[in-house]
Write an enzyme that holds these catalytic residues in place. Structure first.
Site, PDB file in Angstrom:
ATOM      1  N   ARG A 298      24.736  47.873 -25.484  1.00 57.92           N
ATOM      2  CA  ARG A 298      25.494  46.899 -25.261  1.00 57.92           C
ATOM      3  C   ARG A 298      24.989  45.644 -25.735  1.00 57.92           C
ATOM      4  O   ARG A 298      23.945  45.257 -25.161  1.00 57.92           O
ATOM      5  CB  ARG A 298      25.905  46.850 -23.816  1.00 57.92           C
ATOM      6  CG  ARG A 298      27.114  45.853 -23.217  1.00 57.92           C
ATOM      7  CD  ARG A 298      27.099  45.890 -21.816  1.00 57.92           C
ATOM      8  NE  ARG A 298      25.856  44.913 -21.358  1.00 57.92           N
ATOM      9  CZ  ARG A 298      25.204  45.122 -20.125  1.00 57.92           C
ATOM     10  NH1 ARG A 298      25.632  45.896 -19.304  1.00 57.92           N
ATOM     11  NH2 ARG A 298      24.604  44.272 -19.742  1.00 57.92           N
ATOM     12  N   HIS A 302      27.454  42.643 -19.842  1.00 58.96           N
ATOM     13  CA  HIS A 302      28.455  43.661 -19.007  1.00 58.96           C
ATOM     14  C   HIS A 302      29.823  42.986 -19.144  1.00 58.96           C
ATOM     15  O   HIS A 302      30.703  43.595 -19.258  1.00 58.96           O
ATOM     16  CB  HIS A 302      27.796  44.041 -17.831  1.00 58.96           C
ATOM     17  CG  HIS A 302      28.890  44.712 -16.832  1.00 58.96           C
ATOM     18  ND1 HIS A 302      29.200  45.940 -17.191  1.00 58.96           N
ATOM     19  CD2 HIS A 302      29.363  44.300 -15.859  1.00 58.96           C
ATOM     20  CE1 HIS A 302      30.244  46.221 -16.197  1.00 58.96           C
ATOM     21  NE2 HIS A 302      30.480  45.334 -15.415  1.00 58.96           N
ATOM     22  N   TYR A 311      17.611  40.101 -17.051  1.00 55.50           N
ATOM     23  CA  TYR A 311      17.070  41.260 -16.901  1.00 55.50           C
ATOM     24  C   TYR A 311      16.720  42.023 -18.021  1.00 55.50           C
ATOM     25  O   TYR A 311      15.854  43.019 -18.222  1.00 55.50           O
ATOM     26  CB  TYR A 311      17.974  42.133 -16.162  1.00 55.50           C
ATOM     27  CG  TYR A 311      19.363  42.529 -16.841  1.00 55.50           C
ATOM     28  CD1 TYR A 311      19.674  43.348 -17.908  1.00 55.50           C
ATOM     29  CD2 TYR A 311      20.409  41.659 -16.288  1.00 55.50           C
ATOM     30  CE1 TYR A 311      20.895  43.429 -18.318  1.00 55.50           C
ATOM     31  CE2 TYR A 311      21.681  41.749 -16.837  1.00 55.50           C
ATOM     32  CZ  TYR A 311      21.889  42.800 -17.861  1.00 55.50           C
ATOM     33  OH  TYR A 311      23.243  42.824 -18.217  1.00 55.50           O
TER      34      TYR A 311
END
Lengths: 406, 324
Positions: A298, A302, A311
Site C-alpha cells: 500500500r 490506509h 508507523y
C-alpha cells in the site's frame, strides 16, 4: 501519503509487532521462490510460467496475455486511469468534498489483473478499496464516490455489474461470496446449460485475521464452493504490519483448509491475471476454492484519516518504489515496442479529462431526502417506519413557513 | 384439523415451505440426520435430500453469512441456531449485514433469510441454553422478529417468515415445543406481524409472547376467581409491534401489564410501556407495570423457577396496578 513527506530518520518502530509477538516465529514475509512472477520489477518478461501449488506443477502459459500488445496496453490503461482516479479522489477528500477516501495506489496490478480475469457471469465481493476491480466490472467511477460523498451507503446496482457493494465490516463479505458461490453451484446442478460461474472474495492481510475468513474457508472447502479468495497482502492493516496477522505466508493457509493457495507478485499485472484466470477456471470446473495471495504494498495511507509517517519506515517505502506496477509495465511496453510516447501522452490526456468529469460529477451529486430513506429499511410495509415517517413529514411541514428546516 | 405439538407444527410448516418452493433450503448444525437437537427438522433431510437440508459446519457466522450470499443469488435459506446463547457468534452478520442489506442497496437488494432460534428458559439446562435476547435484535432496524406461542401459529408463521421479503428471526419458545394444540392446515393465515387478543376482559390487559403466553392465560384465569376480568394479548410479533391492538385494549381496560422472560431493563416491555403511555395516557388508571427477568445473566437451573415470571408474579403486578 507521498513518500517524500516521510522524515529521513527512521523510526524505532521496526519492531512493531515482532517485539511482543513471538519474535522467533514472526512471519517470513519475504517473497519466497514459489511466488509467481512473470513481469519482473525491471520491466522484463521473466520468471517462471509454472508454480508449485499443493504438490502439483501448474503451467500458467495458457492463461497468459503477455504477447498480446493490445491487451497489455489495455491493462496499463486501466491501471493508469484508476491511479488518476485515486489521486483525484484524495484531492476531493482533502477539499472536504468526500467524508473519507480509501486510496489504492500501489495495488493497481492486483486489482486490474484479477478483475480482468473475471467473466461476466462471475460475481465479485469487494471490501472497500477495490476501485480497480470496480473499473474492470464497468462500474461508473463517480458512483464509487457516492458512498464516500455520503449520499448513499451503496452507489451502484450490484446485479448490473456482478460487482457487490463495498463492505466496511472486515471479512463479512467473504461469507457472502461463499454463499453466493453455493447458489451458483446449485443453479448449475439444476440447469447444466448455464455457463459455469464462480464468485471472488476480496480482502486484505488485516481481514485475514477475522473469524469470518476462517469460517468462509471452512464452508467453501466443505461444500466445494466455486469461490476464489483473493487476498491483497499490502503489508499493513492501518498501522499494524502483516507479521502481526500471520506467522506464515498467507497463501500457505489454504493447505490447512484443503485447497490450493498461491502467492503471486501483486505488482505484476500479467502474473495476477494469469493466476486469477487459472483459479477461476479451477473453481468453475467444480474443483473447488482457491486462495490467491497477491503480495503487494500500500503505497499510500490506509485512508485519508491515517498518517503512515507515524508507523512506517521510509526505507520500506523506498524499497517498494521500484516495484511500482505501472512503471514496470510501461518499461516493458516501451522496450517491446508495444507502446510509444504518443500512447502515454494520449492516455495522460484521457485521464485528465476523466478527472475533470469526475470532479464535476461529485460536485453535482444531490443529497438525498431523509424522508426517502424510510422507504428502503424494509421490503414490505412496516407500521413503525410508516408512523415515524408520518411524524417526520408533519414535523418538517411545520417549518414550511420559514423555509426548509436546517 | 390435526392435533400436534409446536415442534411438529414447525416441522410441518418447514415441510410445506420446502415443498412449495425449490429455492428454499434449511441450514444449521445437526439438522440433517439428527433432525435438530429438538428434532424440529426430523425427517426433512430424508425427504428433501442433503442439498435442501444442509448439515453445516459448526459456525454461526458461517451459517448466517453464507445464507446471505445464497439469498443474494435468489435462494431462501432458513437457518437454525441451536440455542439462543449461541447466536452471538452470528450477531455481526445479522446486525451489520443482514439487517442493512436493503438500505445499503437503496432498496435494490432483498435478504429474505429466516433465522430460527429456540429461546427462553425453564428447561433446566446449563448456561447459554436459556436466554431471551430478542430485544437486542428488535433494536436493529431492518429485521422482523416473530414468536409463535401455539401450534397453529407455529405452523403458519414459519411459512409466512419464509415468503416474507425481509429477514425474519423466529424465536421459538423451546419449553413449549411439546405443547399440543389444534392446527388447521387449510386455514388461510392472517398477518403474522399482528397481535392476537386471546382472552377478553374489562379490568386490565396482560401482554405476553412466546413461552409466557400460557402463564398469562393461567394468571388471568386465577384473577377471574378474584373477580378481576383480565384481557390477554399474545403479541406474536416483536418487530414490528402491533401497538394498535394493545392501545385499543388498554383504552378499554385502563391497566397494562407486560410480561416476558427477558430482563426487564432495556427490554421489549419498556418499549411497550413507553408507547402506551404516549398513546393512551388518559385511559390509564395506573402505570404500565413490567414483569420480567432480573438484571443478571440467566441464572443456574436450580434457581431458574424463581427467576422466571410465573402466575404469581403476574398476579402481584396486577395487585399493584389495582392499588392505584
Amino acid at each position: 501519503m507521498n513518500s517524500s513527506r516521510l522524515p529521513a530518520a527512521e523510526f524505532e518502530v521496526e519492531e512493531v509487532g515482532r517485539a511482543v509477538h513471538s519474535p522467533d516465529l514472526g512471519a517470513r514475509q519475504e517473497p519466497d521462490a514459489g511466488m509467481l512472477q512473470i513481469l519482473s520489477a525491471d520491466g522484463t518478461m521473466a520468471g517462471g510460467l509454472t508454480a508449485e501449488i499443493a504438490g502439483r506443477t501448474i503451467d500458467f502459459s495458457p492463461y497468459l496475455s503477455a504477447s498480446d500488445a493490445a491487451h497489455l496496453r489495455s491493462l496499463y490503461r486501466d491501471m493508469f486511469l484508476i491511479r488518476r482516479f485515486d489521486q483525484e479522489s484524495t484531492a476531493l477528500q482533502r477539499q472536504g468534498q468526500l467524508a473519507l477516501w480509501v486510496p489504492l495506489t500501489g495495488q493497481e496490478a492486483a486489482q486490474i489483473g484479477s478483475g480482468r480475469a473475471l467473466e461476466p457471469q462471475d460475481y465479485a465481493f469487494p471490501t472497500y478499496r477495490e476501485h480497480g476491480v470496480a473499473l474492470t466490472r464497468g462500474v461508473e467511477l463517480p458512483d464509487i464516490l457516492r458512498l464516500f460523498r455520503g449520499v448513499t451507503n451503496g452507489g451502484w446496482d450490484p446485479r448490473e455489474r456482478n460487482f457487490h457493494l463495498y463492505t466496511l465490516v472486515l471479512a463479512a463479505q467473504s461469507l457472502h461470496a461463499v454463499g453466493y458461490a453455493m447458489g451458483m453451484q446449485r443453479d448449475q446442478l439444476a440447469d447444466p446449460s448455464l455457463p459455469p460461474a464462480a464468485s471472488i472474495a476480496y480482502f486484505g492481510d488485516g481481514a485475514s485475521s477475522e473469524g469470518d475468513i476462517h469460517e468462509s474457508m471452512v464452508f467453501a472447502a466443505s461444500f466445494n464452493a466455486p469461490v476464489v479468495f483473493f487476498c491483497q497482502n499490502n503489508q499493513w492493516a492501518i498501522s499494524v504490519p502483516s507479521s502481526v496477522q500471520t506467522r506464515v505466508p498467507l497463501a500457505q493457509r489454504a493447505e490447512g483448509y484443503g485447497f490450493p493457495g498461491i502467492r503471486v507478485d501483486g505488482n505484476d499485472v500479467v502474473a495476477v491475471e494469469a493466476a486469477t484466470r487459472w483459479a477461476l477456471e479451477h473453481a468453475r470446473s467444480g474443483q473447488g476454492p482457491v486462495l490467491i495471495e497477491a503480495y503487494t504494498y500500500r503505497m499510500s495511507a490506509h485512508t485519508t484519516a491515517d498518517d503512515p509517517t507515524k508507523y512506517r519506515l521510509s526505507r520500506d517505502e523506498q524499497e517498494w518504489q521500484p516495484r511500482d506496477p505501472l512503471a514496470r509495465l510501461e518499461s516493458y511496453l516501451r522496450s517491446a515496442g508495444m507502446a510509444d510516447d504518443a500512447f502515454f501522452e494520449e492516455l495522460g490526456a484521457e485521464a485528465r479529462a476523466m478527472a475533470t468529469e469526475l470532479r464535476q460529477a461529485v460536485l453535482s451529486m444531490t443529497s438525498p431526502e431523509l424522508a426517502d430513506r424510510f422507504a428502503s429499511v424494509y421490503a414490505e410495509p412496516h407500521p413503525l417506519v410508516q408512523e415515524e415517517l408520518r411524524f417526520f413529514q408533519e414535523y418538517e411541514a411545520g417549518f414550511a413557513d420559514e423555509g426548509k428546516h436546517a | 384439523m390435526a392435533t400436534m405439538t409446536i415442534a411438529k407444527a414447525i416441522n410441518e410448516g418447514l415441510r410445506a415451505s420446502l415443498a412449495s418452493d425449490p429455492k428454499t433450503l434449511l441450514m444449521g448444525e445437526d439438522i440433517g440426520e439428527l433432525g435438530g437437537v429438538y428434532r424440529v427438522t426430523d425427517g426433512l433431510k430424508k425427504d428433501f435430500g442433503a442439498l435442501r437440508v444442509v448439515d453445516s459446519p459448526l459456525a454461526e457466522s458461517g451459517i448466517i453469512g453464507t445464507a446471505i450470499g445464497l439469498a443474494l443469488r435468489g435462494y431462501r435459506p432458513i437457518c437454525e441456531i441451536q440455542f439462543d446463547g449461541f447466536v452471538f457468534p452470528g450477531f455481526n452478520q445479522i446486525t451489520t449485514q443482514l439487517a442493512k442489506l436493503r438500505t445499503r442497496s437503496d432498496g435494490m437488494l432483498s435478504a429474505p433469510v429466516v433465522i430460527r432460534i429456540p429461546y427462553g428458559g425453564g428447561i433446566g439446562s446449563v448456561e447459554h441454553h436459556s436466554e431471551s435476547p430478542e430485544a437486542l435484535f428488535a433494536h436493529t432496524a431492518g429485521l422482523r422478529i416473530i414468536t409463535p406461542s401455539n401450534p397453529q401459529d407455529a405452523y403458519w408463521m414459519i411459512q409466512q417468515a419464509v415468503t416474507c421479503e425481509d429477514p425474519v428471526i423466529v424465536f421459538e419458545p423451546k419449553r413449549r415445543y411439546w405443547l399440543k394444540g389444534e392446527v388447521d392446515t387449510s386455514a388461510p393465515a392472517g398477518d403474522p406481524f399482528s397481535a392476537h387478543v386471546l382472552r377478553r376482559g374489562t379490568d386490565a390487559t396482560v401482554v405476553a409472547y412466546g413461552p409466557l403466553v400460557p402463564v398469562a392465560l393461567a394468571a388471568a384465569a386465577a384473577a377471574d376467581e378474584d373477580g378481576r376480568s383480565i384481557e390477554v394479548i399474545d403479541l406474536r410479533s416483536i418487530s414490528p409491534i402491533d401497538f394498535d391492538t394493545v392501545t385499543e385494549s388498554v383504552t378499554r381496560t385502563g391497566r397494562l401489564i407486560v410480561a416476558h422472560e427477558a430482563p426487564t431493563f432495556g427490554g421489549i416491555g419498556g418499549e411497550i410501556a413507553a408507547r402506551i403511555s404516549e398513546r393512551a395516557f388518559l385511559s390509564l388508571e395506573s402505570p404500565v407495570i413490567r414483569v420480567g427477568g432480573f438484571h443478571m445473566p440467566y441464572p443456574v437451573a436450580r434457581v431458574e423457577e424463581q427467576y422466571l415470571p410465573d402466575i404469581d408474579r403476574i398476579l402481584e403486578a396486577l395487585d399493584r396496578a389495582f392499588a392505584y
